[in-house]
Design a protein around this motif. Structure first.
Motif, PDB file in Angstrom:
ATOM      1  N   GLY A 165     -10.692 -12.854  -1.350  1.00  0.00           N
ATOM      2  CA  GLY A 165     -11.063 -13.504  -2.600  1.00  0.00           C
ATOM      3  C   GLY A 165     -11.326 -12.559  -3.749  1.00  0.00           C
ATOM      4  N   LYS A 166     -11.043 -11.278  -3.574  1.00  0.00           N
ATOM      5  CA  LYS A 166     -11.263 -10.299  -4.623  1.00  0.00           C
ATOM      6  C   LYS A 166      -9.950  -9.585  -4.946  1.00  0.00           C
ATOM      7  N   LEU A 167      -9.928  -8.943  -6.110  1.00  0.00           N
ATOM      8  CA  LEU A 167      -8.754  -8.197  -6.553  1.00  0.00           C
ATOM      9  C   LEU A 167      -9.091  -6.709  -6.542  1.00  0.00           C
ATOM     10  N   TRP A 168      -8.182  -5.912  -5.928  1.00  0.00           N
ATOM     11  CA  TRP A 168      -8.443  -4.490  -5.758  1.00  0.00           C
ATOM     12  C   TRP A 168      -7.273  -3.673  -6.272  1.00  0.00           C
ATOM     13  N   MET A 169      -7.581  -2.477  -6.720  1.00  0.00           N
ATOM     14  CA  MET A 169      -6.544  -1.538  -7.139  1.00  0.00           C
ATOM     15  C   MET A 169      -6.747  -0.208  -6.429  1.00  0.00           C
ATOM     16  N   SER A 170      -5.784   0.181  -5.603  1.00  0.00           N
ATOM     17  CA  SER A 170      -5.786   1.543  -5.078  1.00  0.00           C
ATOM     18  C   SER A 170      -5.056   2.429  -6.074  1.00  0.00           C
ATOM     19  N   PHE A 171      -5.383   3.710  -6.091  1.00  0.00           N
ATOM     20  CA  PHE A 171      -4.781   4.626  -7.055  1.00  0.00           C
ATOM     21  C   PHE A 171      -5.024   6.043  -6.579  1.00  0.00           C
ATOM     22  N   GLY A 172      -4.381   6.996  -7.234  1.00  0.00           N
ATOM     23  CA  GLY A 172      -4.773   8.369  -7.044  1.00  0.00           C
ATOM     24  C   GLY A 172      -3.671   9.347  -6.697  1.00  0.00           C
ATOM     25  N   SER A 173      -3.969  10.601  -6.953  1.00  0.00           N
ATOM     26  CA  SER A 173      -3.045  11.704  -6.788  1.00  0.00           C
ATOM     27  C   SER A 173      -3.835  12.996  -6.806  1.00  0.00           C
ATOM     28  N   TYR A 174      -3.662  13.774  -5.751  1.00  0.00           N
ATOM     29  CA  TYR A 174      -4.399  15.029  -5.673  1.00  0.00           C
ATOM     30  C   TYR A 174      -5.878  14.742  -5.984  1.00  0.00           C
ATOM     31  N   TRP A 175      -6.591  15.648  -6.636  1.00  0.00           N
ATOM     32  CA  TRP A 175      -7.990  15.385  -6.983  1.00  0.00           C
ATOM     33  C   TRP A 175      -8.696  14.578  -5.891  1.00  0.00           C
ATOM     34  N   THR A 176      -8.618  15.045  -4.678  1.00  0.00           N
ATOM     35  CA  THR A 176      -9.252  14.463  -3.488  1.00  0.00           C
ATOM     36  C   THR A 176      -8.568  13.196  -2.984  1.00  0.00           C
ATOM     37  N   GLY A 177      -7.368  12.893  -3.430  1.00  0.00           N
ATOM     38  CA  GLY A 177      -6.575  11.861  -2.765  1.00  0.00           C
ATOM     39  C   GLY A 177      -6.677  10.460  -3.321  1.00  0.00           C
ATOM     40  N   ILE A 178      -6.624   9.480  -2.397  1.00  0.00           N
ATOM     41  CA  ILE A 178      -6.484   8.067  -2.744  1.00  0.00           C
ATOM     42  C   ILE A 178      -7.845   7.407  -2.905  1.00  0.00           C
ATOM     43  N   ARG A 179      -7.975   6.635  -3.955  1.00  0.00           N
ATOM     44  CA  ARG A 179      -9.215   5.906  -4.255  1.00  0.00           C
ATOM     45  C   ARG A 179      -8.924   4.410  -4.437  1.00  0.00           C
ATOM     46  N   MET A 180      -9.990   3.623  -4.583  1.00  0.00           N
ATOM     47  CA  MET A 180      -9.852   2.180  -4.802  1.00  0.00           C
ATOM     48  C   MET A 180     -11.026   1.662  -5.618  1.00  0.00           C
ATOM     49  N   VAL A 181     -10.731   0.683  -6.496  1.00  0.00           N
ATOM     50  CA  VAL A 181     -11.774   0.076  -7.316  1.00  0.00           C
ATOM     51  C   VAL A 181     -11.502  -1.418  -7.426  1.00  0.00           C
ATOM     52  N   GLU A 182     -12.563  -2.198  -7.529  1.00  0.00           N
ATOM     53  CA  GLU A 182     -12.416  -3.651  -7.663  1.00  0.00           C
ATOM     54  C   GLU A 182     -12.111  -4.018  -9.119  1.00  0.00           C
ATOM     55  N   LEU A 183     -11.239  -5.019  -9.299  1.00  0.00           N
ATOM     56  CA  LEU A 183     -10.861  -5.488 -10.621  1.00  0.00           C
ATOM     57  C   LEU A 183     -11.403  -6.888 -10.883  1.00  0.00           C
ATOM     58  N   ASN A 184     -11.581  -7.200 -12.162  1.00  0.00           N
ATOM     59  CA  ASN A 184     -11.901  -8.568 -12.587  1.00  0.00           C
ATOM     60  C   ASN A 184     -10.607  -9.374 -12.539  1.00  0.00           C
ATOM     61  N   PRO A 185     -10.511 -10.424 -11.717  1.00  0.00           N
ATOM     62  CA  PRO A 185      -9.236 -11.147 -11.587  1.00  0.00           C
ATOM     63  C   PRO A 185      -8.793 -11.853 -12.863  1.00  0.00           C
ATOM     64  N   LYS A 186      -9.714 -12.139 -13.761  1.00  0.00           N
ATOM     65  CA  LYS A 186      -9.344 -12.803 -15.015  1.00  0.00           C
ATOM     66  C   LYS A 186      -8.705 -11.830 -16.000  1.00  0.00           C
ATOM     67  N   THR A 187      -9.292 -10.654 -16.128  1.00  0.00           N
ATOM     68  CA  THR A 187      -8.774  -9.672 -17.085  1.00  0.00           C
ATOM     69  C   THR A 187      -7.787  -8.697 -16.447  1.00  0.00           C
ATOM     70  N   ALA A 205      -5.927  22.260   0.481  1.00  0.00           N
ATOM     71  CA  ALA A 205      -5.575  22.228  -0.941  1.00  0.00           C
ATOM     72  C   ALA A 205      -4.063  22.350  -1.093  1.00  0.00           C
ATOM     73  N   PRO A 206      -3.461  21.662  -2.080  1.00  0.00           N
ATOM     74  CA  PRO A 206      -4.076  20.886  -3.164  1.00  0.00           C
ATOM     75  C   PRO A 206      -4.291  19.406  -2.842  1.00  0.00           C
ATOM     76  N   SER A 226       2.252   8.758  -0.171  1.00  0.00           N
ATOM     77  CA  SER A 226       3.219   9.860  -0.222  1.00  0.00           C
ATOM     78  C   SER A 226       2.483  11.186  -0.062  1.00  0.00           C
ATOM     79  N   TYR A 227       3.006  12.026   0.816  1.00  0.00           N
ATOM     80  CA  TYR A 227       2.388  13.310   1.124  1.00  0.00           C
ATOM     81  C   TYR A 227       3.315  14.451   0.710  1.00  0.00           C
ATOM     82  N   ASP A 228       2.712  15.574   0.351  1.00  0.00           N
ATOM     83  CA  ASP A 228       3.402  16.822   0.027  1.00  0.00           C
ATOM     84  C   ASP A 228       4.032  16.801  -1.360  1.00  0.00           C
ATOM     85  N   ALA A 229       5.126  17.530  -1.576  1.00  0.00           N
ATOM     86  CA  ALA A 229       5.578  17.851  -2.936  1.00  0.00           C
ATOM     87  C   ALA A 229       6.648  16.897  -3.444  1.00  0.00           C
TER      88      ALA A 229
END
Length: 323
Positions: A165-187, A205-206, A226-229
């Motif tokens: 019932g929630k909306l999520w966005m995974s994201f990220g690159s380097y800088w410690t890898g993959i992250r995720m944050v919850e989104l407002n489904p209306k906006t 590293a990296p 996706s891993y590596d170069a």
């Protein structure tokens, strides 16, 4: 062929089919399905449109667009936008967006994308909507989530999933890898002050883990990354790995039980033959099957990035294998 040799061959084939996908990793990877027309693409996101046919968006141009009636012959369809939104120049002096993600909900298509400069985490993820999903029909809605040089993550490579019932966005690159944050489904934008979850990284590293995509199959969520170069033509070492979790926010583990936060991940696809540096992946649903979309660098065409498409098969123990 004798009866004994026939039975032996059949038994061997049956045993191979029953082996977990990790044991099959040594087998040759299948080539992408044959396609024609405009093959050049990078970081593809592909969808079968409700109106019929297919659209693919990618890095390059003002979010490059490709169209296909059958998923096999592709034509160049220009760009998602006629002109870049003015705010993009804050993050890239050429207004060059990266790695879009296309999804559909609430009667609209949603196109997420990232704007940044190479080697910087002064970055932003934006969002646009369209009723049809076709290039030239998008309305931009500005920033979804940003990162600065003081942050330990990089706001690029978005991928959207709905879960519980929630909306999520995974994201990220380097800088410690993959992250995720919850989104407002209306906006479609990040909830102010929302927790930033950590999904995957590696100890060396990296910390080359990027380009996440999450989908649900059965009772698990699967994190592809996706891993590596990337982006070095025939010298690219990109490869696609996966882990899974019963919770969308993790922890994600591979088939050996190793967490993706500790460098784990089962290899799904890597370069082979002319198909070098497979990555920048996403998954879309087509006629009841999951299809992995990615780019590869064509060793027989000066390392030109091209569209790769492979159907995913799911093993009995619930792991994806490319066909």
């Amino acid at each position: 062929m004798t009866l004994r040799s026939t039975l032996t061959t059949l038994a061997a084939a049956t045993l191979l089919a029953l082996l977990p996908h990790t044991a099959q990793a040594a087998e040759p990877y299948p080539d992408p399905r044959p396609i024609t027309g405009q093959e050049i693409i990078h970081d593809p996101t592909v969808s079968r449109l409700k109106s019929g046919g297919y659209v693919a968006y990618s890095t390059g141009g003002i979010i490059g667009a490709r169209l296909s009636e059958d998923g096999r012959h592709w034509t160049d369809a220009g760009n998602a936008f006629a002109e870049p939104p003015a705010w993009w120049y804050e993050y890239n002096d050429k207004a060059d967006p990266w790695a879009p993600d296309l999804s559909r909900r609430d009667g609209r298509y949603w196109l997420y994308y990232s704007v940044s400069s190479w080697g910087s985490n002064h970055s932003a993820i934006g969002v646009a909507t369209s009723r049809t999903g076709l290039p030239g029909t998008w309305t931009d809605h500005g920033k979804v989530f940003t990162s600065e040089t003081t942050d330990t993550w990089n706001a690029i490579d978005p991928a959207i999933i709905r879960a519980d019932g929630k909306l999520w966005m995974s994201f990220g690159s380097y800088w410690t890898g993959i992250r995720m944050v919850e989104l407002n489904p209306k906006t479609g934008k990040a909830i102010p002050g929302a927790q930033v979850h950590h999904l995957a990284t590696r100890p060396d590293a990296p910390y080359a883990v990027e380009g996440p995509y999450i989908l649900k199959h059965g009772r698990h969520y699967y994190l592809f990354a996706s891993y590596d170069a990337c982006c070095q033509g025939v010298n690219s070492t990109y490869k696609i790995k996966v882990g899974r979790s019963t919770s969308v926010t993790g922890p994600y583990i591979d088939s050996t039980g190793k967490p993706m936060l500790e460098g784990g991940g089962d290899l799904v696809l890597e370069g082979h033959g002319r198909y070098i540096g497979t990555g920048g992946e996403s998954v879309f649903r087509d006629r009841g099957k999951d299809v992995l979309a990615y780019h590869y660098y064509d060793a027989e065409d000066s390392g030109t990035p091209k569209l790769g498409l492979n159907t995913l098969r799911w093993t009995k123990d619930g792991w994806p294998v490319v066909l």
